[in-house]
Design a protein around this motif. Structure first.
Motif, short mmCIF file in Angstrom:
data_model
loop_
_atom_site.label_atom_id
_atom_site.label_comp_id
_atom_site.label_asym_id
_atom_site.label_seq_id
_atom_site.Cartn_x
_atom_site.Cartn_y
_atom_site.Cartn_z
N SER A 19 0.80 -1.23 0.00
CA SER A 19 0.00 0.00 0.00
C SER A 19 0.83 1.28 0.00
CB SER A 19 -0.90 0.01 1.23
OG SER A 19 -1.77 -1.07 1.20
N VAL A 20 2.14 1.15 0.14
CA VAL A 20 2.97 2.35 0.27
C VAL A 20 2.87 3.25 -0.95
CG1 VAL A 20 5.37 3.15 0.36
CG2 VAL A 20 4.58 1.44 1.98
N GLU A 21 2.95 2.67 -2.15
CA GLU A 21 2.90 3.51 -3.33
C GLU A 21 1.57 4.25 -3.46
OE1 GLU A 21 3.10 3.30 -8.15
OE2 GLU A 21 4.31 1.90 -7.00
N SER A 22 0.48 3.56 -3.18
CA SER A 22 -0.81 4.22 -3.33
C SER A 22 -1.02 5.28 -2.27
CB SER A 22 -1.95 3.21 -3.30
OG SER A 22 -2.03 2.58 -2.05
N SER A 23 -0.39 5.14 -1.09
CA SER A 23 -0.57 6.15 -0.05
C SER A 23 0.21 7.41 -0.35
CB SER A 23 -0.15 5.61 1.32
OG SER A 23 1.25 5.63 1.46
N SER A 24 1.22 7.29 -1.17
CA SER A 24 2.02 8.47 -1.48
C SER A 24 1.54 9.16 -2.75
CB SER A 24 3.51 8.09 -1.61
OG SER A 24 3.70 7.23 -2.72
N GLY A 25 0.40 8.74 -3.24
CA GLY A 25 -0.17 9.41 -4.40
C GLY A 25 0.40 8.93 -5.71
N GLY A 26 1.03 7.75 -5.72
CA GLY A 26 1.57 7.23 -6.95
C GLY A 26 3.07 7.16 -6.88
N SER A 27 3.72 7.29 -8.01
CA SER A 27 5.16 7.12 -8.06
C SER A 27 5.87 8.36 -7.55
CB SER A 27 5.58 6.85 -9.51
OG SER A 27 5.26 7.94 -10.32
N ALA A 28 7.05 8.09 -6.97
CA ALA A 28 7.89 9.20 -6.56
C ALA A 28 8.28 9.97 -7.80
CB ALA A 28 9.13 8.67 -5.84
N GLY A 29 8.38 11.23 -7.72
CA GLY A 29 8.72 12.02 -8.88
C GLY A 29 7.59 12.93 -9.30
N HIS A 86 2.98 16.11 6.78
CA HIS A 86 3.07 14.66 6.77
C HIS A 86 4.27 14.20 5.96
CE1 HIS A 86 0.55 14.07 2.85
NE2 HIS A 86 0.95 15.32 2.94
N LYS A 87 4.59 12.92 6.09
CA LYS A 87 5.82 12.38 5.54
C LYS A 87 5.53 11.11 4.75
CE LYS A 87 10.35 11.28 7.30
NZ LYS A 87 11.14 11.38 8.51
N GLY A 88 6.25 10.95 3.65
CA GLY A 88 6.13 9.74 2.86
C GLY A 88 7.21 9.68 1.81
N GLY A 89 7.50 8.50 1.34
CA GLY A 89 8.49 8.33 0.29
C GLY A 89 8.06 9.04 -0.98
N GLY A 90 8.88 9.94 -1.50
CA GLY A 90 8.56 10.66 -2.72
C GLY A 90 7.65 11.86 -2.53
N GLN A 96 11.29 14.73 2.76
CA GLN A 96 10.12 13.88 2.57
C GLN A 96 8.99 14.24 3.53
OE1 GLN A 96 10.16 11.88 -0.21
NE2 GLN A 96 12.04 13.05 -0.38
N THR A 97 9.24 15.20 4.45
CA THR A 97 8.19 15.77 5.29
C THR A 97 7.76 17.07 4.64
OG1 THR A 97 9.15 14.79 7.28
CG2 THR A 97 7.57 16.59 7.60
N VAL A 98 6.48 17.20 4.34
CA VAL A 98 5.98 18.36 3.59
C VAL A 98 4.75 18.95 4.27
CG1 VAL A 98 6.87 17.47 1.39
CG2 VAL A 98 4.54 16.89 2.11
N ALA A 99 4.42 20.17 3.90
CA ALA A 99 3.20 20.84 4.36
C ALA A 99 2.32 21.08 3.15
CB ALA A 99 3.54 22.16 5.04
N THR A 100 1.08 20.61 3.23
CA THR A 100 0.12 20.81 2.14
C THR A 100 -1.16 21.41 2.71
OG1 THR A 100 -0.76 18.57 2.37
CG2 THR A 100 1.00 18.89 0.77
N GLY A 131 11.56 15.39 10.09
CA GLY A 131 12.76 14.80 9.49
C GLY A 131 12.73 14.80 7.97
N PRO A 132 13.91 14.92 7.34
CA PRO A 132 13.99 15.01 5.88
C PRO A 132 13.91 13.68 5.15
CG PRO A 132 16.17 15.18 6.82
CD PRO A 132 15.21 15.12 7.98
N ASN A 133 14.28 12.59 5.79
CA ASN A 133 14.38 11.31 5.10
C ASN A 133 13.23 10.39 5.48
OD1 ASN A 133 16.94 12.02 3.98
ND2 ASN A 133 17.82 11.65 6.00
N TYR A 134 12.90 9.49 4.55
CA TYR A 134 11.84 8.51 4.79
C TYR A 134 12.44 7.12 4.71
CZ TYR A 134 7.74 5.60 4.26
OH TYR A 134 6.80 4.63 4.44
N ARG A 135 12.15 6.31 5.73
CA ARG A 135 12.46 4.88 5.72
C ARG A 135 11.22 4.17 6.27
NH1 ARG A 135 16.77 6.59 8.59
NH2 ARG A 135 16.13 5.34 10.38
N LEU A 136 10.86 3.05 5.69
CA LEU A 136 9.68 2.30 6.11
C LEU A 136 9.78 1.93 7.59
CD1 LEU A 136 7.00 1.03 5.29
CD2 LEU A 136 8.28 -1.01 4.57
N PHE A 137 10.97 1.58 8.05
CA PHE A 137 11.17 1.22 9.45
C PHE A 137 12.04 2.27 10.13
CE2 PHE A 137 10.40 -2.80 7.28
CZ PHE A 137 9.29 -3.21 7.99
#
Length: 184
Positions: A19-29, A86-90, A96-100, A131-137
């Motif tokens: 589910s990680v890719e779908s939670s981040s709104g699709g592909s990184a980039g 919130h934070k997520g890969g991509g 990877q922590t952003v304000a929307t 934090g700037p970086n995202y790791r699953l664990f």
């Protein structure tokens, strides 16, 4: 009994990874921006009055199951505007922590804790705490929520799995917690 716990944790990790890719709104980039340049700088310099830790189902799942969810912090500023940190890969470029803008939030988000910062912190302080970086664990959206709500800039001093929202009226036994399957 131990086998059941290992099996449950394994199943949870498979669901989370799927589910990680779908939670981040699709592909990184793919990046969508509400603000940029001086408008973004102005937002980051604004004072946060209320912060609400929030959780929603991960990806297309119908419910939240501990860490099988997405966590963010909705902040309210002096002008009444609301932003989701919130934070997520991509999610971002330099962090990877952003304000929307919170207007983009679905109705699936639920408040799990709150803290009144009384204007003592800025949006930038809280984005930095995520934090700037995202790791699953160990450095994911749940860890970022904990760090933002505790305004914990020294994350390495925090015990893994520690969740506390000081000054929160939601610190009750029925507040959704984190599963004991490692990480956040």
């Amino acid at each position: 009994m131990m086998f059941c716990k290992v099996l449950l944790c394994s199943a949870a990790l498979v669901l989370l990874a799927g589910s990680v890719e779908s939670s981040s709104g699709g592909s990184a980039g793919r990046h969508g921006y509400d603000l940029s340049g001086s408008a973004l700088t102005n937002l980051y310099n604004k004072r946060v009055h209320l912060a609400e830790a929030m959780r929603r189902p991960l990806g297309s799942l119908p419910v939240t199951l501990g860490v099988i969810s997405h966590c963010g912090v909705r902040v309210t500023l002096a002008d009444g505007s609301r932003w989701l940190i919130h934070k997520g890969g991509g999610y971002g470029i330099s962090s990877q922590t952003v304000a929307t803008d919170a207007r983009h939030m679905s109705s699936n988000w639920r408040v799990i804790g709150s803290k009144n910062f009384r204007g003592t912190k800025t949006v930038s302080d809280l984005v930095g705490a995520g934090g700037p970086n995202y790791r699953l664990f160990g450095d994911n959206c749940h860890d970022a929520c904990d760090n933002i709500m505790n305004h914990n800039l020294q994350r390495h001093l925090q015990a893994p799995g520690f969740t506390s929202f000081p000054d929160s009226p939601a610190e009750t036994a029925d507040r959704p917690g984190r599963l004991g399957c490692g990480g956040g």
